[in-house]
Design a protein around this motif. Structure first.
Motif, PDB file in Angstrom:
ATOM      1  N   SER A 258       0.782  -1.045  -0.009  1.00 30.30           N
ATOM      2  CA  SER A 258      -0.200  -0.142  -0.007  1.00 30.30           C
ATOM      3  C   SER A 258       0.891   1.116  -0.181  1.00 30.30           C
ATOM      4  CB  SER A 258      -0.831  -0.003   1.265  1.00 30.30           C
ATOM      5  OG  SER A 258      -0.172   0.032   2.375  1.00 30.30           O
ATOM      6  N   PHE A 261       0.337   3.391  -2.914  1.00 30.97           N
ATOM      7  CA  PHE A 261      -0.935   4.334  -2.924  1.00 30.97           C
ATOM      8  C   PHE A 261      -0.655   5.659  -1.878  1.00 30.97           C
ATOM      9  CE2 PHE A 261      -2.474  -0.133  -3.669  1.00 30.97           C
ATOM     10  CZ  PHE A 261      -2.966   0.157  -4.958  1.00 30.97           C
ATOM     11  N   VAL A 262      -0.095   5.499  -0.742  1.00 27.23           N
ATOM     12  CA  VAL A 262       0.287   6.535  -0.028  1.00 27.23           C
ATOM     13  C   VAL A 262       1.049   7.812  -0.618  1.00 27.23           C
ATOM     14  CG1 VAL A 262       1.633   7.468   2.171  1.00 27.23           C
ATOM     15  CG2 VAL A 262       0.484   5.051   2.022  1.00 27.23           C
ATOM     16  N   SER A 265      -0.945   9.406  -3.428  1.00 26.84           N
ATOM     17  CA  SER A 265      -2.295  10.505  -2.589  1.00 26.84           C
ATOM     18  C   SER A 265      -1.945  11.595  -2.641  1.00 26.84           C
ATOM     19  CB  SER A 265      -2.525   9.830  -1.375  1.00 26.84           C
ATOM     20  OG  SER A 265      -1.644   9.967  -0.385  1.00 26.84           O
ATOM     21  N   ASN A 268      -3.687  13.838  -5.820  1.00 26.57           N
ATOM     22  CA  ASN A 268      -5.153  13.423  -5.875  1.00 26.57           C
ATOM     23  C   ASN A 268      -5.511  14.330  -6.887  1.00 26.57           C
ATOM     24  OD1 ASN A 268      -5.211  11.201  -4.534  1.00 26.57           O
ATOM     25  ND2 ASN A 268      -5.852  12.588  -2.451  1.00 26.57           N
ATOM     26  N   PRO A 286      -8.088  -0.026  -3.021  1.00 28.64           N
ATOM     27  CA  PRO A 286      -8.029   0.992  -2.140  1.00 28.64           C
ATOM     28  C   PRO A 286      -8.876   2.267  -2.484  1.00 28.64           C
ATOM     29  CG  PRO A 286      -6.005   1.109  -3.428  1.00 28.64           C
ATOM     30  CD  PRO A 286      -6.996  -0.141  -3.894  1.00 28.64           C
ATOM     31  N   ASP A 287      -9.320   2.783  -1.253  1.00 28.34           N
ATOM     32  CA  ASP A 287     -10.214   4.018  -1.293  1.00 28.34           C
ATOM     33  C   ASP A 287      -9.466   5.030  -1.830  1.00 28.34           C
ATOM     34  OD1 ASP A 287     -12.398   2.395  -0.180  1.00 28.34           O
ATOM     35  OD2 ASP A 287     -11.843   2.952   1.771  1.00 28.34           O
ATOM     36  N   VAL A 288      -8.255   5.238  -2.028  1.00 32.56           N
ATOM     37  CA  VAL A 288      -7.234   6.348  -2.386  1.00 32.56           C
ATOM     38  C   VAL A 288      -8.020   6.710  -3.741  1.00 32.56           C
ATOM     39  CG1 VAL A 288      -5.344   4.970  -3.220  1.00 32.56           C
ATOM     40  CG2 VAL A 288      -5.098   7.187  -2.662  1.00 32.56           C
ATOM     41  N   ASN A 291     -10.463   9.902  -4.228  1.00 34.05           N
ATOM     42  CA  ASN A 291     -10.110  11.052  -4.041  1.00 34.05           C
ATOM     43  C   ASN A 291      -9.168  11.876  -5.289  1.00 34.05           C
ATOM     44  OD1 ASN A 291     -10.918  11.216  -1.319  1.00 34.05           O
ATOM     45  ND2 ASN A 291      -8.953  10.301  -0.719  1.00 34.05           N
ATOM     46  N   SER A 312     -14.845   3.117  -4.146  1.00 37.35           N
ATOM     47  CA  SER A 312     -13.896   4.447  -4.465  1.00 37.35           C
ATOM     48  C   SER A 312     -14.290   4.812  -5.791  1.00 37.35           C
ATOM     49  CB  SER A 312     -12.625   4.058  -4.093  1.00 37.35           C
ATOM     50  OG  SER A 312     -11.961   3.113  -5.173  1.00 37.35           O
TER      51      SER A 312
END
Length: 832
Positions: A258, A261-262, A265, A268, A286-288, A291, A312
């Motif tokens: 993950s 994805f950090v 983000s 976004n 993932p929910d990322v 955004n 998402s």
């Protein structure tokens, strides 16, 4: 579908690039002024000529470059652009968009640094064959655009490009650099907008996200196939970017957690294009992504993502392209679609690819609410249920539909007129019979059609072929379609690939089918001759399978123009006559199957001219049909079994040293097996059974250590089976029916074995090389000689004490002498 996706992604990336340049990111492309009267600067002209001498331009595409009087102005040379004001060379562009011919590179002259004002250098696709990267390019400090992609430079990665602080565009993809230990030079390029390092080994660069974050102007990042590791969370603390990153391609790396994805983000609001395909991403989506409000393209294919409720995506109002193929998604497709059509994405989504997953259930009618869809691919899932007009009636922009390899049933009214014109139709395994689907009559633009295994059992309609003029690929296999090819007079505009096997088509084969590249008409009821092969249009034919039909007559002696034919299968027909000698002129043929016909005469020796044979091996062995797969993964075979061929097996067949399978069984072949059979060292299977072959089995056959399948049964072979681990390891049934054969693994012993008795039956002597002097008397004499010598010496020492003392004294003296000699030798070596 994957090809469409790649094109769509490239289009988006190119659009982003144009947008970037429109905002001032690209170098000033000075237009060639045909009214320029001044010549270019002499120092720069000489530098360009020195650069040309390092190239191999066999097509002479750079003929405008020269020293002749009429070529003095280098500003008029192809690929060279100068300033209208100063005459200095500003651009050198020999990329494929300018140079359409292939140019090779031997070296890059250091004189190139004389082009002090050069802003744009593009040498993409010139193959420098692994030579060291020219580090002096780091001195061209005015460069803003550098494209050395696909140039195949080698050696250490050129960190000197960090000196080019004015660079806005850098593409070093697809080279052969050694491992890169760090990217410390990269932040020096503070004006960089476009970066592509694809296929550069970055496996040890764990802090690559931190480095990228230090490029405030960067909008396009492509690190495809770089063996990138997942970022370490501690390296993500430094965030000082301008949030400008719009296009990111990190496909086919080793990203598996993950942390990626950090990092993403942080972008976004700017990301438009994101490709994470071909990594090791697992777990739920993932929910990322929810955004990323600007995201237009998202590719997560070829990963290990699970689940089936990507909530998402509900907030992705700009999403146009979504590829989730080849993951482990499960659950109901209806829930997945519900998320998409219940949000603003229904007004933007153009491409939806969810093939090769584990989605279940039916396709909901609400799919029609995604009115902007152009491409749908739900193939290779576990979908079931009925497809009606309601599903498709609002998809007016649809161009490609792939629902193949599911358990879907089409229930569409015969008079329905679709609102779309499809380019690609893939509905294999979708049941739509027994009638031929009449709605296809409205589709005038398709190039790809697959309605195989569709349960169609009526006649092929006369209007169908009129739609196929522009077809590239067509698959109607595994139906029960009836009819003929009568009255086909049109010509294909391409050389299409046609799969029509396993139907009930009848009548002769029309000449129009000669203009194809791949033709499979096997398992039908076709009749008549194969004279269509004599058409000059058949030059493009590479694959032809007419097996299991009623084709008759002779194979025409006109095959010399079939220069692209690779596979020819005419087995299980009623062809007769001799095999034409022109078969040896089809130099590229790799598979030749003529089994179960009525061929007569001898095998043509011209077969030696053919190259090797590629396919699966199917043959009759031990009373049944066997299919043998080569462990090499590449089958090379000849199958002429079950005919009436006569004469000897031509020795020329042993010239095909790459042959893996040879089946000449069930003919009337005579003579002996050629002693050169051992030349076929790659042979995996050999079937010569049920002929009239006589003589001994060649000893060279025992030297083929790859031989895994052998059948020599029911011939007139005689003598002893040659000794070798291969031949003795086969089941005795492979030799049955040869009454004069003997020796292991057969129970019948040879005559010389009976004379020696059971204790002496191990024979390590080659039958064909047996020495006449080595007889039973020879072995008896050798035994008597050994006994006399042994007791003459050893017996005397045992029974005579004086002789024994003398012998031991001699041994002790010899030991002392050796000790002294060795000691003296060691002292001499030490003194030296």
């Amino acid at each position: 579908m994957q090809g469409y996706g790649r094109c769509f992604k490239l289009f988006l990336a190119f659009s982003l690039l144009l947008l970037q340049y429109a905002q001032g990111g690209e170098v000033d492309h000075s237009q060639r002024d045909t009214n320029v009267t001044g010549r270019c600067i002499e120092r720069e002209r000489q530098a360009l000529l020195a650069f040309k001498r390092g190239l191999v331009d066999e097509s002479d595409f750079l003929s405008s470059w020269g020293s002749e009087a009429e070529k003095q102005d280098c500003c008029r040379w192809v690929g060279v652009y100068c300033s209208n004001q100063t005459g200095h060379v500003l651009q050198l562009d020999l990329s494929p968009k300018v140079i359409v011919e292939v140019i090779q590179g031997k070296l890059i002259s250091p004189k190139l640094i004389e082009l002090h004002h050069l802003q744009h250098l593009a040498l993409s696709s010139i193959d420098f064959n692994g030579i060291q990267f020219p580090y002096f390019i780091g001195s061209l400090t005015n460069l803003r655009y550098l494209d050395l992609s696909l140039t195949y430079f080698g050696g250490k990665f050129p960190s000197q490009v960090g000196n080019l602080t004015n660079l806005e565009y850098l593409d070093l993809s697809a080279n052969r650099f050694t491992n890169v230990e760090n990217l410390h030079w990269l932040p020096l390029l503070s004006s960089l907008r476009y970066l592509d390092l694809s296929f550069t080994n970055l496996s040890n660069v764990f802090n690559w996200p931190e480095t990228v974050n230090k490029l405030p102007e960067l909008t396009n990042l492509t690190l495809y196939g770089c063996d990138l590791p997942s970022p370490i969370l501690s390296t993500l603390s430094y965030i000082n970017s301008s949030k400008s990153l719009a296009s990111v391609d990190l496909s086919f790396n080793r990203l598996n957690n993950s942390s990626i994805f950090v990092w993403l983000s942080n972008y976004n609001t700017s990301l438009v294009y994101l490709d994470l395909s071909g990594n090791l991403l697992a777990g739920s989506i993932p929910d990322v992504f929810g955004n990323m409000s600007s995201l237009a393209l998202l590719d997560l294919s070829h990963n290990q993502l699970e689940g089936g409720d990507p909530h998402s995506f509900a907030r992705l109002c700009s999403l146009q392209y979504l590829d989730l193929s080849r993951n482990n998604l499960s659950g109901q497709l209806s829930k997945f679609v519900q998320i998409l059509f219940s949000t603003c994405a229904q007004n933007s989504l153009e491409m939806l690819d969810i093939r090769y997953n584990q989605l279940r259930g039916g396709i909901p009618e609400s799919i029609g609410l995604l009115s902007q869809l152009q491409y749908i691919d739900f193939s290779m899932n576990s979908l079931e249920g009925v497809i009606s007009e309601t599903h498709l009636s609002k998809l007016s922009k649809l161009q490609s539909l792939d629902l193949s390899s599911n358990s879907l049933v089409f229930d569409i009214h015969a008079d329905w007129i679709p609102p779309f014109q499809l380019h690609s139709i893939y509905l294999g395994s979708c049941k739509m019979g027994p009638d031929f689907p009449k709605w296809l009559k409205t589709q005038k633009k398709f190039s790809y059609l697959d309605i195989s295994d569709a349960g169609i059992s009526n006649n092929l309609p006369s209007w169908f072929w009129s739609l196929c003029r522009n077809v590239i690929f067509m698959n109607l296999t595994s139906n029960q379609i009836r009819g003929t090819f009568a009255n086909l007079t049109f010509e294909f505009s391409h050389f299409p690939e046609l799969h029509l096997s396993s139907n009930k088509l009848e009548g002769p084969i029309p000449s129009v089918l000669s203009k194809v590249s791949y033709l499979d008409l096997s398992y039908n009821k076709l009749s008549g001759s194969i004279s269509f092969l004599c058409s000059s249009a058949a030059i493009g034919l590479s694959f032809l399978d007419l097996s299991n039909n009623n084709v008759s007559g002779q194979v025409p002696n006109c095959l010399t123009h079939l220069e692209n034919l690779v596979i020819l299968d005419l087995s299980y027909n009623v062809l007769s006559g001799k095999i034409p000698t022109t078969i040896g002129s089809v130099f590229r043929i790799q598979t030749l199957k003529l089994r179960s016909n009525r061929f007569v005469g001898q095998l043509p020796s011209s077969l030696k001219n053919c190259t090797n044979y590629e396919d699966d091996a199917t043959f009759i062995w031990k009373g049944g049909m066997q299919t043998y797969k080569s462990t090499l993964g590449l089958m090379k075979r000849i199958d002429l079994s079950s005919n009436k061929l006569t004469g000897e097996i031509p020795s020329e067949i042993t010239h095909l040293v790459g042959l893996v399978s040879l089946n000449l069984s069930r003919n009337q072949l005579t003579g002996q097996i050629t002693p050169k059979i051992g030349n076929l060292q790659l042979l995996d299977s050999l079937d010569l059974s049920r002929n009239h072959i006589d003589g001994r089995i060649p000893t060279s056959l025992a030297r083929i250590d790859r031989l895994g399948v052998l059948d020599l049964s029911y011939n007139n072979l005689s003598g002893k089976v040659p000794v070798g681990t291969q031949l003795q390891g086969f089941d005795p049934s492979v030799y049955v029916g040869n009454l004069q054969l003997c020796g292991p693994p057969l129970k019948k012993m040879c005559v010389d074995e009976v004379e020696r008795g059971p204790s002496e039956q191990t024979d390590f002597i080659n039958q064909e090389d047996k020495d006449g002097l080595i007889t039973l008397g020879f072995y008896i004499s050798m035994g008597l000689g050994f006994a006399a010598g042994f007791w003459g010496v050893c017996g005397t020492l045992i029974f005579s004490r004086s002789w024994r003392y003398t012998y031991l004294k001699f041994l002790n003296g010899l030991n002392d002498w050796l000790f002294v000699r060795i000691a003296l030798l060691k002292r001499q070596l030490k003194d030296a």
